[in-house]
Design a protein around this motif. Structure first.
Motif, PDB file in Angstrom:
ATOM      1  N   ASP A 115       0.895  -1.427   0.173  1.00  0.00           N
ATOM      2  CA  ASP A 115       0.096  -0.156   0.028  1.00  0.00           C
ATOM      3  C   ASP A 115       0.708   1.192   0.081  1.00  0.00           C
ATOM      4  O   ASP A 115       0.650   2.366  -0.626  1.00  0.00           O
ATOM      5  CB  ASP A 115      -0.943  -0.082   1.268  1.00  0.00           C
ATOM      6  CG  ASP A 115      -2.175  -1.163   0.999  1.00  0.00           C
ATOM      7  OD1 ASP A 115      -2.277  -1.547   0.006  1.00  0.00           O
ATOM      8  OD2 ASP A 115      -2.656  -1.328   2.250  1.00  0.00           O
ATOM      9  N   LYS A 116       2.018   1.251   0.813  1.00  0.00           N
ATOM     10  CA  LYS A 116       2.830   2.391   0.884  1.00  0.00           C
ATOM     11  C   LYS A 116       3.333   2.733  -0.396  1.00  0.00           C
ATOM     12  O   LYS A 116       3.300   3.973  -0.977  1.00  0.00           O
ATOM     13  CB  LYS A 116       3.766   2.331   2.001  1.00  0.00           C
ATOM     14  CG  LYS A 116       4.791   3.622   2.157  1.00  0.00           C
ATOM     15  CD  LYS A 116       5.848   3.409   3.145  1.00  0.00           C
ATOM     16  CE  LYS A 116       6.653   4.394   3.331  1.00  0.00           C
ATOM     17  NZ  LYS A 116       7.680   4.028   4.354  1.00  0.00           N
ATOM     18  N   ASN A 117       3.957   2.044  -1.095  1.00  0.00           N
ATOM     19  CA  ASN A 117       4.647   2.074  -2.608  1.00  0.00           C
ATOM     20  C   ASN A 117       3.371   2.532  -3.475  1.00  0.00           C
ATOM     21  O   ASN A 117       3.716   3.233  -4.377  1.00  0.00           O
ATOM     22  CB  ASN A 117       5.393   0.989  -2.806  1.00  0.00           C
ATOM     23  CG  ASN A 117       6.623   1.085  -2.305  1.00  0.00           C
ATOM     24  OD1 ASN A 117       7.312   2.058  -2.466  1.00  0.00           O
ATOM     25  ND2 ASN A 117       7.269   0.062  -1.678  1.00  0.00           N
ATOM     26  N   ALA A 118       2.257   1.642  -3.346  1.00  0.00           N
ATOM     27  CA  ALA A 118       1.147   2.174  -4.354  1.00  0.00           C
ATOM     28  C   ALA A 118       0.856   3.559  -4.305  1.00  0.00           C
ATOM     29  O   ALA A 118       0.571   4.246  -5.247  1.00  0.00           O
ATOM     30  CB  ALA A 118       0.024   1.307  -4.013  1.00  0.00           C
ATOM     31  N   LYS A 119       0.611   3.910  -3.081  1.00  0.00           N
ATOM     32  CA  LYS A 119       0.277   5.444  -2.861  1.00  0.00           C
ATOM     33  C   LYS A 119       1.449   6.418  -3.312  1.00  0.00           C
ATOM     34  O   LYS A 119       1.243   7.380  -3.917  1.00  0.00           O
ATOM     35  CB  LYS A 119       0.257   5.822  -1.294  1.00  0.00           C
ATOM     36  CG  LYS A 119      -0.314   7.157  -0.951  1.00  0.00           C
ATOM     37  CD  LYS A 119      -0.681   7.107   0.596  1.00  0.00           C
ATOM     38  CE  LYS A 119      -1.096   8.509   0.873  1.00  0.00           C
ATOM     39  NZ  LYS A 119      -1.265   8.922   2.564  1.00  0.00           N
ATOM     40  N   ARG A 120       2.577   5.819  -3.328  1.00  0.00           N
ATOM     41  CA  ARG A 120       3.787   6.731  -3.833  1.00  0.00           C
ATOM     42  C   ARG A 120       3.988   6.916  -5.421  1.00  0.00           C
ATOM     43  O   ARG A 120       4.076   7.948  -5.623  1.00  0.00           O
ATOM     44  CB  ARG A 120       5.018   6.031  -3.382  1.00  0.00           C
ATOM     45  CG  ARG A 120       6.364   6.798  -3.925  1.00  0.00           C
ATOM     46  CD  ARG A 120       7.552   5.984  -3.306  1.00  0.00           C
ATOM     47  NE  ARG A 120       7.825   4.529  -3.851  1.00  0.00           N
ATOM     48  CZ  ARG A 120       8.249   4.158  -5.089  1.00  0.00           C
ATOM     49  NH1 ARG A 120       8.779   5.156  -5.820  1.00  0.00           N
ATOM     50  NH2 ARG A 120       8.273   2.906  -5.275  1.00  0.00           N
ATOM     51  N   ILE A 121       3.372   5.898  -5.998  1.00  0.00           N
ATOM     52  CA  ILE A 121       3.615   5.734  -7.288  1.00  0.00           C
ATOM     53  C   ILE A 121       2.245   6.102  -8.186  1.00  0.00           C
ATOM     54  O   ILE A 121       2.414   6.460  -9.483  1.00  0.00           O
ATOM     55  CB  ILE A 121       4.434   4.556  -7.834  1.00  0.00           C
ATOM     56  CG1 ILE A 121       3.441   3.479  -7.914  1.00  0.00           C
ATOM     57  CG2 ILE A 121       5.728   4.327  -7.557  1.00  0.00           C
ATOM     58  CD1 ILE A 121       3.880   2.209  -8.433  1.00  0.00           C
ATOM     59  N   PHE A 122       1.048   6.035  -7.828  1.00  0.00           N
ATOM     60  CA  PHE A 122      -0.166   6.137  -8.350  1.00  0.00           C
ATOM     61  C   PHE A 122      -0.270   7.413  -8.820  1.00  0.00           C
ATOM     62  O   PHE A 122      -1.167   7.457  -9.790  1.00  0.00           O
ATOM     63  CB  PHE A 122      -1.281   5.607  -7.678  1.00  0.00           C
ATOM     64  CG  PHE A 122      -1.296   4.268  -7.563  1.00  0.00           C
ATOM     65  CD1 PHE A 122      -0.257   3.169  -8.203  1.00  0.00           C
ATOM     66  CD2 PHE A 122      -2.568   3.274  -6.837  1.00  0.00           C
ATOM     67  CE1 PHE A 122      -0.577   1.805  -8.159  1.00  0.00           C
ATOM     68  CE2 PHE A 122      -2.785   1.996  -6.721  1.00  0.00           C
ATOM     69  CZ  PHE A 122      -1.959   1.254  -7.600  1.00  0.00           C
ATOM     70  N   GLY A 123       0.173   8.459  -8.436  1.00  0.00           N
ATOM     71  CA  GLY A 123      -0.178   9.792  -8.694  1.00  0.00           C
ATOM     72  C   GLY A 123       0.839  10.140  -9.782  1.00  0.00           C
ATOM     73  O   GLY A 123       0.754  11.553 -10.187  1.00  0.00           O
ATOM     74  N   VAL A 124       1.799   9.673 -10.441  1.00  0.00           N
ATOM     75  CA  VAL A 124       2.622  10.052 -11.262  1.00  0.00           C
ATOM     76  C   VAL A 124       1.891  10.527 -12.580  1.00  0.00           C
ATOM     77  O   VAL A 124       2.589  11.497 -13.135  1.00  0.00           O
ATOM     78  CB  VAL A 124       3.526   8.936 -11.702  1.00  0.00           C
ATOM     79  CG1 VAL A 124       4.674   8.478 -10.599  1.00  0.00           C
ATOM     80  CG2 VAL A 124       2.747   7.674 -12.450  1.00  0.00           C
ATOM     81  N   ILE A 125       0.749  10.139 -12.913  1.00  0.00           N
ATOM     82  CA  ILE A 125      -0.127  10.483 -13.972  1.00  0.00           C
ATOM     83  C   ILE A 125      -1.359  10.894 -13.498  1.00  0.00           C
ATOM     84  O   ILE A 125      -2.230  10.020 -13.206  1.00  0.00           O
ATOM     85  CB  ILE A 125      -0.197   9.704 -15.165  1.00  0.00           C
ATOM     86  CG1 ILE A 125       1.229   9.484 -15.704  1.00  0.00           C
ATOM     87  CG2 ILE A 125      -1.017  10.380 -16.281  1.00  0.00           C
ATOM     88  CD1 ILE A 125       1.307   8.416 -16.932  1.00  0.00           C
ATOM     89  N   THR A 126      -1.793  12.140 -13.184  1.00  0.00           N
ATOM     90  CA  THR A 126      -2.975  12.533 -12.209  1.00  0.00           C
ATOM     91  C   THR A 126      -4.151  11.989 -13.053  1.00  0.00           C
ATOM     92  O   THR A 126      -5.295  11.441 -12.218  1.00  0.00           O
ATOM     93  CB  THR A 126      -3.086  13.859 -12.153  1.00  0.00           C
ATOM     94  OG1 THR A 126      -1.895  14.642 -11.505  1.00  0.00           O
ATOM     95  CG2 THR A 126      -4.290  14.446 -11.578  1.00  0.00           C
ATOM     96  N   ASP A 127      -4.190  12.053 -14.361  1.00  0.00           N
ATOM     97  CA  ASP A 127      -5.463  11.556 -15.199  1.00  0.00           C
ATOM     98  C   ASP A 127      -5.619  10.010 -14.753  1.00  0.00           C
ATOM     99  O   ASP A 127      -6.613   9.549 -14.784  1.00  0.00           O
ATOM    100  CB  ASP A 127      -5.118  11.667 -16.523  1.00  0.00           C
ATOM    101  CG  ASP A 127      -6.302  11.636 -17.394  1.00  0.00           C
ATOM    102  OD1 ASP A 127      -7.486  12.469 -16.957  1.00  0.00           O
ATOM    103  OD2 ASP A 127      -6.471  11.042 -18.327  1.00  0.00           O
ATOM    104  N   LEU A 128      -4.696   9.301 -14.540  1.00  0.00           N
ATOM    105  CA  LEU A 128      -4.907   7.852 -14.281  1.00  0.00           C
ATOM    106  C   LEU A 128      -4.830   7.422 -12.760  1.00  0.00           C
ATOM    107  O   LEU A 128      -5.175   6.260 -12.632  1.00  0.00           O
ATOM    108  CB  LEU A 128      -3.728   7.150 -14.897  1.00  0.00           C
ATOM    109  CG  LEU A 128      -3.513   7.442 -16.493  1.00  0.00           C
ATOM    110  CD1 LEU A 128      -2.306   6.390 -16.817  1.00  0.00           C
ATOM    111  CD2 LEU A 128      -4.772   7.097 -17.423  1.00  0.00           C
ATOM    112  N   GLU A 129      -4.813   8.333 -11.857  1.00  0.00           N
ATOM    113  CA  GLU A 129      -4.817   8.098 -10.526  1.00  0.00           C
ATOM    114  C   GLU A 129      -6.061   7.318  -9.930  1.00  0.00           C
ATOM    115  O   GLU A 129      -6.065   6.272  -9.350  1.00  0.00           O
ATOM    116  CB  GLU A 129      -4.359   9.341  -9.751  1.00  0.00           C
ATOM    117  CG  GLU A 129      -4.228   8.986  -8.238  1.00  0.00           C
ATOM    118  CD  GLU A 129      -3.761  10.158  -7.481  1.00  0.00           C
ATOM    119  OE1 GLU A 129      -3.421   9.985  -6.341  1.00  0.00           O
ATOM    120  OE2 GLU A 129      -3.608  11.390  -8.118  1.00  0.00           O
TER     121      GLU A 129
END
Length: 585
Positions: A115-129
């Motif tokens: 979960d921690k790493n998912a939260k870290r990387i999921f925002g790299v493209i706002t449109d896909l978050e």
């Protein structure tokens, strides 16, 4: 003016092989990318992988979109079927890689994404978050990798083929009718269904008789296909752990179960509005009671016909009433070569709008016969296209709104058109006829679709327990009797009507998108009429979002709460208002 669409913007047919090989070669690159997925992956690398995946999705959409649209206008097109088969085979190979990536994102594949790493990387493209987070939330419905691959293959090579077979059976039907002692052969279902709006009782009656006779003759085939659809849907529902058959659709739409149940309950409760309309209509037609074949009958004997040019002028004129951007997008669609207008042998019945990718203007298929409802159909499908164009700033996977919100612009465009035509018309009798047709359309979009869903809920319970085709037809007939009450005389042959409702075969529980979208749009339009300055912008914001945000949260951000008891009642009050106007004219 060309009456057929030009598909070269999707892909010139001569370049199909080149794009196919390009995507085939890209598959190896995607495999390498998947091998690089690990919990501590850098944001830059994850963004690179996501962008590559989106590029491939756009390429596949073009590759599949071309034969799909070719086949829609000629369901016997051998070349289209060959190309479509090639795309399906390639898509299956891609899905094997896509499933690996999807399961990793969900934390269901090693090396496990925490979960921690998912939260870290999921925002790299706002449109896909939103999509990434939602995918992870729905992880509990995922299956092991080899089972997911089996299901994808089953859907393409099993259920997909059954749906093609159903469409072929329908497309091959020809209908012989007799009017005024003269026999006539009608070669397409679209042409036949156009007759149910004819001002002559006899024509409407024989059109329905011809349709339902063919459905009855082919009932064993349609029942066998529908049985397979239901059993497949319910088996996968249990396998994945969904709590009900309709919950599968609700979760796909990201619409809360309680909002859908509120919708279904509200529509059932308000069926009396339409029953009052049918009683009024019977009096207008000089009948003691309306027959089912009279539901869409015009109340004036002479129906106005429209040319394509008149239709374009009317629709574009109405779109300009809402906003410059709405009009601009509509004009690009209607005056370009994005539309296949006319009915023809082996063409798919009905109408649709196809969005291929954000880079390509949508395409519209019609079966235009020059009637007023064909004008409305163009407005509706153009609305879908306009919605896609508003959302063209998104990535391919987030351009399309979830099903209920996908009807927002289409219904809005129809409403604007209706008011524009009503405003132009000075003849009181014609205005009354138009308002009557609007009530009939509201019935078709709201009440009728609602009862399709109620029928599906019942069918999905009963068919797995063991049911004959005639038993299922009995269930449907009971559904019709509840829908119409004592307001309409329903002849027994309508018990077979379920077998030509394409959505219950191709997309179970899809139909509530129509009543949801219609009622939501009526509510939005009423607010817009009260305060155009504020609500024009809010509606355009809804359209621009596409599928990049939670639909419930998006609506709440503009002051709409679909979970609120009584929300849909506000829209029914508008429909009831139309009926009151009718009784006063």
């Amino acid at each position: 003016m060309k009456k057929t669409w030009k598909l070269d913007d999707i892909l010139p047919i001569g370049q199909f092989g080149n794009l196919y090989r390009e995507i085939e070669n890209d598959l190896e690159k995607m495999r390498k990318y998947v091998g690089e997925l690990k919990p501590d992956i850098s944001k830059e690398k994850f963004k690179e992988i996501l962008e590559f995946s989106e590029e491939e999705e756009e390429k596949m959409a073009r590759l599949g979109g071309l034969p799909g649209l070719m086949e829609a206008v000629n369901q016997k097109d051998a070349e289209a079927k060959l190309l479509k088969s090639k795309v399906e085979n390639l898509a299956l190979r891609w899905s094997e890689v896509g499933i690996k990536m999807s399961l990793w994102i969900k934390g269901k594949r090693k090396p496990k994404l925490d979960d921690k790493n998912a939260k870290r990387i999921f925002g790299v493209i706002t449109d896909l978050e939103y999509g990434l987070k939602r995918s992870r939330l729905l992880a509990k419905y995922s299956l092991p990798e080899h089972e997911e691959n089996i299901i994808v293959n089953k859907d393409v090579n099993g259920m997909g083929v059954l749906e093609e077979l159903r469409e072929m059976i329908s497309a091959e039907m020809e209908y012989e009718i007799e009017i005024d002692g003269k026999k006539k052969l009608i070669k397409t279902q679209s042409e036949l269904l156009a007759l149910v709006y004819d001002p002559r009782d006899e024509v409407r009656r024989v059109a329905y008789q011809a349709l339902l006779l063919k459905q009855k003759e082919n009932l064993p085939k349609f029942f066998a296909i529908y049985q397979a659809v239901i059993k497949d849907w319910n088996y996968e529902m249990k396998l994945r752990g969904y709590k009900s058959a309709i919950a599968v659709r609700n979760l796909a739409n990201d619409i809360p179960d309680e909002a859908v149940e509120e919708l279904l309950g509200s529509c059932s409760k308000n069926r009396g509005i339409f029953q009052e309309y049918f009683i009024w209509k019977a009096m207008e037609l000089g009948k003691e009671k309306l027959e089912r074949s009279d539901v869409y009958a015009p109340i004036v004997k002479k129906e106005k016909k429209y040319t394509i040019e008149e239709t374009k002028e009317l629709v574009l004129g109405s779109l300009s009433q809402f906003s410059d951007k709405f009009y601009k997008f509509g004009k690009e669609l209607i005056e370009g070569q994005q539309i296949d207008w006319m009915p023809k042998t082996d063409k798919r019945s009905g109408a649709f709008c196809a969005t291929i990718s954000p880079k390509i203007k949508p395409y519209i298929m019609l079966n235009f016969t020059g009637k007023q409802r064909d004008v409305s159909t163009l407005a509706h499908e153009a609305g879908h296209g306009i919605h896609s164009m508003y959302a063209a700033g998104h990535y391919p996977s987030t351009q399309n709104a979830s099903l209920p919100l996908a009807e927002t612009a289409s219904t809005l465009a129809e409403m604007i058109l209706f008011e524009e035509i009503l405003l132009r018309e000075k003849d009181g009798e014609i205005r009354k006829a138009m308002l009557s047709d609007k009530m009939a359309d509201a019935y078709a979009t709201v009440c009728r679709q609602n009862y399709f869903i109620l029928f599906e809920k019942e069918a999905h319970k009963k068919v797995p327990q063991g049911l004959r085709a005639e038993d299922l037809s009995d269930l449907y007939f009971k559904n019709l009797k509840d829908q119409f009450g004592e307001s309409v005389l329903v002849s027994p042959n309508f018990r077979y009507e379920w077998s030509y409702i394409s959505h219950i075969f191709a997309s179970p529980f899809y139909c509530y998108a129509y009543n949801f979208g219609e009622l939501l749009s009526l509510g939005l339009y009423a607010r817009y009429k009260k305060d155009p300055k504020i609500w024009r912008g809010r509606i355009e914001r809804i359209l621009e979002v596409g599928g990049s945000k939670n639909p419930n949260e998006m609506l709440r951000s503009v002051g709409i709460d679909i979970r609120r008891p009584g929300f849909f009642q506000e829209s029914f009050d508008i429909i009831a208002g139309w009926q009151k106007q009718l009784t006063k004219i």
